[in-house]
Design a protein around this motif. Structure first.
Motif, short mmCIF file in Angstrom:
data_model
loop_
_atom_site.label_atom_id
_atom_site.label_comp_id
_atom_site.label_asym_id
_atom_site.label_seq_id
_atom_site.Cartn_x
_atom_site.Cartn_y
_atom_site.Cartn_z
N GLU A 291 0.84 -1.21 0.00
CA GLU A 291 0.00 0.00 0.00
C GLU A 291 0.87 1.26 0.00
O GLU A 291 1.96 1.30 0.59
CB GLU A 291 -0.90 0.01 1.24
CG GLU A 291 -1.97 1.09 1.19
CD GLU A 291 -2.90 1.01 2.38
OE1 GLU A 291 -3.73 1.93 2.53
OE2 GLU A 291 -2.78 0.06 3.18
N ILE A 292 0.40 2.26 -0.69
CA ILE A 292 1.13 3.53 -0.81
C ILE A 292 1.31 4.17 0.58
O ILE A 292 0.37 4.20 1.39
CB ILE A 292 0.40 4.50 -1.74
CG1 ILE A 292 0.56 4.06 -3.19
CG2 ILE A 292 0.92 5.92 -1.59
CD1 ILE A 292 -0.18 4.90 -4.18
N TYR A 293 2.49 4.69 0.81
CA TYR A 293 2.76 5.43 2.06
C TYR A 293 2.95 6.93 1.78
O TYR A 293 2.33 7.77 2.42
CB TYR A 293 4.01 4.86 2.73
CG TYR A 293 4.49 5.67 3.92
CD1 TYR A 293 3.76 5.69 5.09
CD2 TYR A 293 5.65 6.43 3.85
CE1 TYR A 293 4.18 6.43 6.18
CE2 TYR A 293 6.09 7.18 4.92
CZ TYR A 293 5.36 7.18 6.10
OH TYR A 293 5.77 7.92 7.17
N ALA A 294 3.80 7.25 0.77
CA ALA A 294 4.02 8.65 0.40
C ALA A 294 4.62 8.72 -0.99
O ALA A 294 5.42 7.87 -1.38
CB ALA A 294 4.95 9.33 1.40
N LYS A 295 4.18 9.75 -1.77
CA LYS A 295 4.68 10.03 -3.11
C LYS A 295 4.59 8.81 -4.03
O LYS A 295 5.43 8.59 -4.90
CB LYS A 295 6.13 10.52 -3.05
CG LYS A 295 6.25 11.87 -2.35
CD LYS A 295 7.53 12.58 -2.67
CE LYS A 295 7.50 13.97 -2.05
NZ LYS A 295 8.70 14.75 -2.36
N GLY A 296 3.57 7.99 -3.81
CA GLY A 296 3.32 6.85 -4.68
C GLY A 296 4.09 5.61 -4.32
O GLY A 296 4.00 4.60 -5.04
N TYR A 297 4.91 5.64 -3.28
CA TYR A 297 5.71 4.48 -2.88
C TYR A 297 5.22 3.93 -1.55
O TYR A 297 4.62 4.64 -0.74
CB TYR A 297 7.19 4.85 -2.75
CG TYR A 297 7.81 5.36 -4.02
CD1 TYR A 297 8.02 4.50 -5.10
CD2 TYR A 297 8.20 6.69 -4.14
CE1 TYR A 297 8.59 4.97 -6.28
CE2 TYR A 297 8.77 7.16 -5.31
CZ TYR A 297 8.96 6.30 -6.38
OH TYR A 297 9.52 6.76 -7.55
N CYS A 298 5.53 2.66 -1.34
CA CYS A 298 5.26 2.05 -0.04
C CYS A 298 6.33 2.55 0.94
O CYS A 298 7.24 3.29 0.56
CB CYS A 298 5.29 0.52 -0.16
SG CYS A 298 6.90 -0.12 -0.69
N THR A 299 6.24 2.04 2.15
CA THR A 299 7.17 2.51 3.19
C THR A 299 8.61 2.18 2.82
O THR A 299 9.52 3.02 2.93
CB THR A 299 6.83 1.85 4.54
OG1 THR A 299 5.45 1.99 4.80
CG2 THR A 299 7.62 2.50 5.67
N LYS A 300 8.84 0.95 2.32
CA LYS A 300 10.20 0.50 2.00
C LYS A 300 10.80 1.32 0.87
O LYS A 300 11.91 1.87 0.97
CB LYS A 300 10.16 -0.99 1.63
CG LYS A 300 11.50 -1.56 1.24
CD LYS A 300 11.38 -3.04 0.93
CE LYS A 300 10.63 -3.26 -0.37
NZ LYS A 300 10.59 -4.69 -0.77
N HIS A 301 10.08 1.43 -0.25
CA HIS A 301 10.61 2.15 -1.41
C HIS A 301 10.69 3.66 -1.16
O HIS A 301 11.58 4.33 -1.71
CB HIS A 301 9.74 1.84 -2.65
CG HIS A 301 9.90 0.44 -3.15
ND1 HIS A 301 8.94 -0.53 -2.95
CD2 HIS A 301 10.93 -0.18 -3.81
CE1 HIS A 301 9.34 -1.67 -3.48
NE2 HIS A 301 10.56 -1.49 -4.02
N TYR A 302 9.75 4.17 -0.36
CA TYR A 302 9.81 5.62 -0.06
C TYR A 302 11.05 5.94 0.78
O TYR A 302 11.71 6.97 0.59
CB TYR A 302 8.55 6.07 0.68
CG TYR A 302 8.61 7.52 1.10
CD1 TYR A 302 8.58 8.54 0.14
CD2 TYR A 302 8.72 7.87 2.44
CE1 TYR A 302 8.64 9.86 0.52
CE2 TYR A 302 8.79 9.19 2.82
CZ TYR A 302 8.74 10.20 1.86
OH TYR A 302 8.83 11.52 2.24
#
Length: 371
Positions: A291-302
């Motif tokens: 699920e998206i966390y910020a700026k279109g990324y999940c927590t890991k990728h963000y």
């Protein structure tokens, strides 16, 4: 435990073999068995069993004794009347009713009548009597000079020196009116009442106001515009210089919207980039369904994107490439960017003169340079 030595008392010993109660009586009266409680007396009038209030009497008998001198007195107050024969009005003072007491106080006789008002004893003077047979005027003279007929020595008021004018003196021998004329014209007999004329503007019935012969309204127009009947000037509405914009000008020939863009971004045509909205709730990194966390990324990728600038970079051992420095947009200038696309030098010129190529010469004139 030691107890009180008084027979029948089992109180705890306090001092001298007595309990607190008996020791207190012994200390106060000298006898531990003394009983000095006050017994309230009853009224000393025979047959009255009410408690004593004062002087041996109860409240009722004490009141009678104080008022009549006898506690058994049964006086019915008799209503006093006026002592003047034939008058049955209530007594007020000194044996008289209010009416006769007032006459007695004013004339010295309760049957006295109003006497005519006394006048001054000086022949020909009908002034009201004040003191010693004189009116206030003659009494003052008598008091000051010893003679009620002595002439008045008070200084007389000065009057205007102009013949026939009896007005009070103001300055330089003239009254207020003649002194004003003397001050304006140099002669107290010159001038006089000035009659205002009608406004000289055609069709106006108002009285003239200014020296030009106009009324107040036309004089205002003449003084401000040079013409008593000015034609009101209508200002043409100015519009924004941006083609296709019909909004009114605010500053630098721009409307509010374009002037704000020019002031903030240096370009009236600047439009802020639209935000990207991600309608999908899945991470936009390839192959990630979190699920998206910020700026279109999940927590890991963000977290990776925020730390390394790349959402796919995993290892921290990979050296981070330095971000290229942003340079000035002016062709041939390698200065580091400061604001609005310019380096410090060109930004300063743009902010001050509105053009990054304008500089001020020693004489204060602006000249254009190509650096």
């Amino acid at each position: 435990m030691k107890v009180c030595k008084i027979d029948g008392c089992e109180g705890k010993n306090k001092a001298l073999g007595y309990c607190a109660n008996h020791y207190g009586k012994f200390k106060k009266y000298g006898d531990p068995l003394a009983d000095h409680r006050k017994v309230r007396k009853v009224c000393k009038v025979d047959g009255c069993e009410d408690m004593c209030f004062g002087l041996g009497y109860c409240g009722k008998h004490y009141k009678k004794f104080k008022k009549y001198g006898d506690p058994l007195a049964d006086h019915i107050p008799v209503k006093k009347v006026c002592s003047v024969e034939g008058c049955n009005d209530d007594h007020l003072s000194k044996g008289y009713c209010s009416n006769h007491y007032r006459k007695f106080k004013k004339y010295g006789d309760p049957l006295g009548v109003h006497t005519p008002q006394m006048v001054c004893s000086i022949e020909g003077c009908n002034g009201k009597h004040d003191a010693k047979g004189y009116c206030s005027k003659h009494y003052r003279r008598f008091n000051l000079y010893g003679d009620p007929l002595a002439p008045d020595h008070r200084p007389q008021k000065k009057v205007c020196s102009i013949e026939g004018c009896n007005n009070e003196h103001s300055a330089k021998g003239y009254c207020t009116k003649h002194y004003k004329r003397f001050k304006e014209h140099g002669d107290p007999l010159k001038g006089g009442k000035v009659f205002r004329k009608q406004c000289k503007f055609e069709g106006c019935t108002e009285m003239s106001h200014g020296r030009q012969g106009y009324c107040q309204r036309h004089y205002y127009y003449w003084k401000r515009y040079g013409d008593p009947t000015p034609i009101p000037k209508t200002k043409e509405a100015k519009f924004c210089r941006i083609e296709g914009c019909d909004n009114k000008q605010e500053a630098l020939e721009f409307c509010h919207k374009h002037y704000t863009r020019y002031k903030v971004h240096g370009d009236p045509y600047f439009v802020k980039e639209e935000k990207q909205y991600f309608h999908s709730r899945e991470c936009r990194a390839e192959g990630c369904i979190e699920e998206i966390y910020a700026k279109g990324y999940c927590t890991k990728h963000y977290s990776r994107f925020k730390r390394y600038g790349n959402p796919y970079m995993k290892s921290v051992n990979i050296p981070k490439e330095p971000l290229p420095k942003r340079l000035c947009e002016i062709e041939g200038c390698n200065g580091v960017h400061m604001g609005l696309g310019y380096c410090r030098k060109h930004y300063k010129r743009f902010k001050k003169y509105g053009d990054p190529f304008l500089v001020s010469s020693g004489s204060g004139e602006l000249k254009r340079v190509e650096d």
